[in-house]
Design a protein around this motif. Sequence first.
Motif, PDB file in Angstrom:
ATOM      1  N   PHE A 128      18.096 -22.716 -20.490  1.00  0.00           N
ATOM      2  CA  PHE A 128      19.287 -22.314 -21.252  1.00  0.00           C
ATOM      3  C   PHE A 128      19.871 -23.469 -22.065  1.00  0.00           C
ATOM      4  N   GLY A 129      19.352 -24.672 -21.904  1.00  0.00           N
ATOM      5  CA  GLY A 129      19.815 -25.812 -22.684  1.00  0.00           C
ATOM      6  C   GLY A 129      20.996 -26.514 -22.048  1.00  0.00           C
ATOM      7  N   SER A 130      21.380 -27.633 -22.661  1.00  0.00           N
ATOM      8  CA  SER A 130      22.459 -28.450 -22.111  1.00  0.00           C
ATOM      9  C   SER A 130      23.781 -28.265 -22.840  1.00  0.00           C
ATOM     10  N   GLU A 131      23.793 -27.642 -23.995  1.00  0.00           N
ATOM     11  CA  GLU A 131      24.999 -27.582 -24.809  1.00  0.00           C
ATOM     12  C   GLU A 131      25.870 -26.359 -24.513  1.00  0.00           C
TER      13      GLU A 131
ATOM     14  N   HIS B 273      13.431  -9.580 -16.215  1.00  0.00           N
ATOM     15  CA  HIS B 273      12.548  -9.900 -17.342  1.00  0.00           C
ATOM     16  C   HIS B 273      11.231 -10.424 -16.796  1.00  0.00           C
ATOM     17  N   PHE B 274      10.134  -9.929 -17.363  1.00  0.00           N
ATOM     18  CA  PHE B 274       8.806 -10.236 -16.794  1.00  0.00           C
ATOM     19  C   PHE B 274       8.510 -11.733 -16.764  1.00  0.00           C
ATOM     20  N   SER B 275       9.118 -12.513 -17.663  1.00  0.00           N
ATOM     21  CA  SER B 275       8.818 -13.946 -17.732  1.00  0.00           C
ATOM     22  C   SER B 275       9.334 -14.719 -16.525  1.00  0.00           C
ATOM     23  N   GLU B 276      10.319 -14.169 -15.831  1.00  0.00           N
ATOM     24  CA  GLU B 276      11.018 -14.827 -14.720  1.00  0.00           C
ATOM     25  C   GLU B 276      11.727 -16.102 -15.149  1.00  0.00           C
ATOM     26  N   LEU B 277      12.000 -16.217 -16.457  1.00  0.00           N
ATOM     27  CA  LEU B 277      12.740 -17.350 -16.996  1.00  0.00           C
ATOM     28  C   LEU B 277      14.200 -17.018 -17.255  1.00  0.00           C
ATOM     29  N   TYR B 278      14.555 -15.767 -17.097  1.00  0.00           N
ATOM     30  CA  TYR B 278      15.906 -15.291 -17.410  1.00  0.00           C
ATOM     31  C   TYR B 278      16.679 -15.118 -16.107  1.00  0.00           C
ATOM     32  N   TYR B 279      17.504 -16.113 -15.795  1.00  0.00           N
ATOM     33  CA  TYR B 279      18.255 -16.096 -14.532  1.00  0.00           C
ATOM     34  C   TYR B 279      19.292 -17.214 -14.583  1.00  0.00           C
ATOM     35  N   GLY B 280      20.273 -17.141 -13.743  1.00  0.00           N
ATOM     36  CA  GLY B 280      21.165 -18.255 -13.494  1.00  0.00           C
ATOM     37  C   GLY B 280      22.068 -18.639 -14.645  1.00  0.00           C
ATOM     38  N   ALA B 281      22.384 -19.910 -14.714  1.00  0.00           N
ATOM     39  CA  ALA B 281      23.353 -20.427 -15.675  1.00  0.00           C
ATOM     40  C   ALA B 281      22.915 -21.795 -16.164  1.00  0.00           C
ATOM     41  N   SER B 282      23.457 -22.191 -17.298  1.00  0.00           N
ATOM     42  CA  SER B 282      23.201 -23.528 -17.823  1.00  0.00           C
ATOM     43  C   SER B 282      23.969 -24.566 -17.006  1.00  0.00           C
ATOM     44  N   LEU B 283      23.553 -25.808 -17.100  1.00  0.00           N
ATOM     45  CA  LEU B 283      24.273 -26.881 -16.422  1.00  0.00           C
ATOM     46  C   LEU B 283      25.696 -26.981 -16.957  1.00  0.00           C
ATOM     47  N   GLY B 284      25.870 -26.754 -18.250  1.00  0.00           N
ATOM     48  CA  GLY B 284      27.204 -26.797 -18.838  1.00  0.00           C
ATOM     49  C   GLY B 284      28.135 -25.761 -18.243  1.00  0.00           C
ATOM     50  N   ALA B 285      27.605 -24.564 -17.980  1.00  0.00           N
ATOM     51  CA  ALA B 285      28.413 -23.517 -17.359  1.00  0.00           C
ATOM     52  C   ALA B 285      28.820 -23.905 -15.949  1.00  0.00           C
TER      53      ALA B 285
ATOM     54  N   HIS C 296      21.788 -33.816 -17.582  1.00  0.00           N
ATOM     55  CA  HIS C 296      20.832 -32.723 -17.756  1.00  0.00           C
ATOM     56  C   HIS C 296      19.388 -33.204 -17.710  1.00  0.00           C
ATOM     57  N   SER C 297      18.581 -32.537 -16.900  1.00  0.00           N
ATOM     58  CA  SER C 297      17.135 -32.762 -16.850  1.00  0.00           C
ATOM     59  C   SER C 297      16.441 -31.477 -17.278  1.00  0.00           C
ATOM     60  N   VAL C 298      15.424 -31.594 -18.094  1.00  0.00           N
ATOM     61  CA  VAL C 298      14.651 -30.433 -18.514  1.00  0.00           C
ATOM     62  C   VAL C 298      13.507 -30.234 -17.531  1.00  0.00           C
ATOM     63  N   ALA C 299      13.434 -29.067 -16.931  1.00  0.00           N
ATOM     64  CA  ALA C 299      12.382 -28.773 -15.965  1.00  0.00           C
ATOM     65  C   ALA C 299      11.017 -28.816 -16.641  1.00  0.00           C
ATOM     66  N   GLN C 300      10.051 -29.446 -15.974  1.00  0.00           N
ATOM     67  CA  GLN C 300       8.700 -29.546 -16.519  1.00  0.00           C
ATOM     68  C   GLN C 300       7.734 -28.544 -15.897  1.00  0.00           C
ATOM     69  N   PHE C 301       8.126 -27.940 -14.767  1.00  0.00           N
ATOM     70  CA  PHE C 301       7.215 -27.000 -14.113  1.00  0.00           C
ATOM     71  C   PHE C 301       7.031 -25.754 -14.984  1.00  0.00           C
ATOM     72  N   ARG C 302       5.862 -25.117 -14.860  1.00  0.00           N
ATOM     73  CA  ARG C 302       5.486 -24.005 -15.750  1.00  0.00           C
ATOM     74  C   ARG C 302       5.236 -22.764 -14.904  1.00  0.00           C
TER      75      ARG C 302
ATOM     76  N   PRO D  94      20.781 -11.012 -23.329  1.00  0.00           N
ATOM     77  CA  PRO D  94      22.241 -11.186 -23.252  1.00  0.00           C
ATOM     78  C   PRO D  94      22.659 -12.252 -22.263  1.00  0.00           C
ATOM     79  N   VAL D  95      23.675 -13.010 -22.635  1.00  0.00           N
ATOM     80  CA  VAL D  95      24.318 -13.978 -21.756  1.00  0.00           C
ATOM     81  C   VAL D  95      25.824 -13.883 -21.971  1.00  0.00           C
ATOM     82  N   VAL D  96      26.570 -14.569 -21.129  1.00  0.00           N
ATOM     83  CA  VAL D  96      28.029 -14.616 -21.253  1.00  0.00           C
ATOM     84  C   VAL D  96      28.437 -16.055 -21.488  1.00  0.00           C
ATOM     85  N   ASN D  97      29.275 -16.273 -22.494  1.00  0.00           N
ATOM     86  CA  ASN D  97      29.905 -17.569 -22.686  1.00  0.00           C
ATOM     87  C   ASN D  97      31.012 -17.675 -21.650  1.00  0.00           C
ATOM     88  N   VAL D  98      30.834 -18.506 -20.639  1.00  0.00           N
ATOM     89  CA  VAL D  98      31.766 -18.503 -19.503  1.00  0.00           C
ATOM     90  C   VAL D  98      33.113 -19.113 -19.868  1.00  0.00           C
ATOM     91  N   GLU D  99      33.152 -19.875 -20.952  1.00  0.00           N
ATOM     92  CA  GLU D  99      34.418 -20.467 -21.375  1.00  0.00           C
ATOM     93  C   GLU D  99      35.300 -19.459 -22.086  1.00  0.00           C
TER      94      GLU D  99
END
Length: 303
Positions: free
Chosen positions: A185-188, A205-217, A260-266, A291-296
């Motif tokens: 989700f990025g750091s910004e 989502h089939f990719s299993e990449l859509y979950y959780g929240a950004s570090l900023g959130a 922020h660290s960018v995950a390298q695992f695939r 879809p996501v929610v801007n938590v701010e």
Amino acid sequence: MGMFKSFRHRLRRAILPPGILRDLEALRLSQGRILTELNRAKSPAELRECEFRVFSQFGEDGIIQKLISTIPIPNKMFIEFGVEDFLESNCRFLMMNDNWRGFVVDGSERWISAVRQHDWFWKYDLNARCAVISRDNINAELLRSGFPSDIGVLSIDVDGIDYWLVEALSAYSPRILIVEYNSVFGSERKISVPYDPAFSRRARHFSELYYGASLGALEFIAAKKGYSLVGTESAGVNAFFVRNDLMNHGLRKLAVGEAHSVAQFRQSRNAEGMLNYLSGEARYDAIRGLPVVNVETGEPERL
């Protein structure tokens, strides 16, 4: 991160006899104790230099050991949400190395049954409960532990609505708060998946990449709860927060961009459910537009 853990654990149990597994665990514990001693000379302001792995998935064990040796913790107790069979977890080394009391919760009765079958379940003061955690029941589930509100560690890794659980947290004020973030989700942006008590990472989502929240959130909501971001492990999975009243022990508050660290695992999958090993921006492209929610602001947005 559950699918790889499950496979590894099944494979290990199928290949290695119980006696060999116990000997390997004893060896890992001994190595962890040596690494803990070596960590004592390191600065708590540079937590990534303290990383090591005994029972955690990446370097979380070392970071946790450094934090608990840095800040005073009168109630040596942990609560961990999302543990599967607890073989690979953030808090098992705390239990077995430091003799902390523990309360673990997972949404699968099969996993909780597996926790109760391990010999360390009776050797240590550990309770395990099957429950699906939501923002409506998180405080009640915390109270089921029987622990005082000022526990040492609370670890949240439910692969989905982690942000919303932190937002709802009110009954407990752990000294150390550990929460999984989604580096894709990025750091910004301060964003999370929308709240859904029935959220399933695999089903959404089939990719299993859509979950959780950004570090900023997570930093945003943790700051509102009275916590400072002190680091992430280099693998880009967990964020570590310390209660503000304990930030005078050599710890350093980090900005999101610095931590922020960018995950390298695939671990991504294609529409057929097969691993497709996406990395870099290709991971974001796979979930772009969801879809996501801007938590701010509380406003809906799109990836």
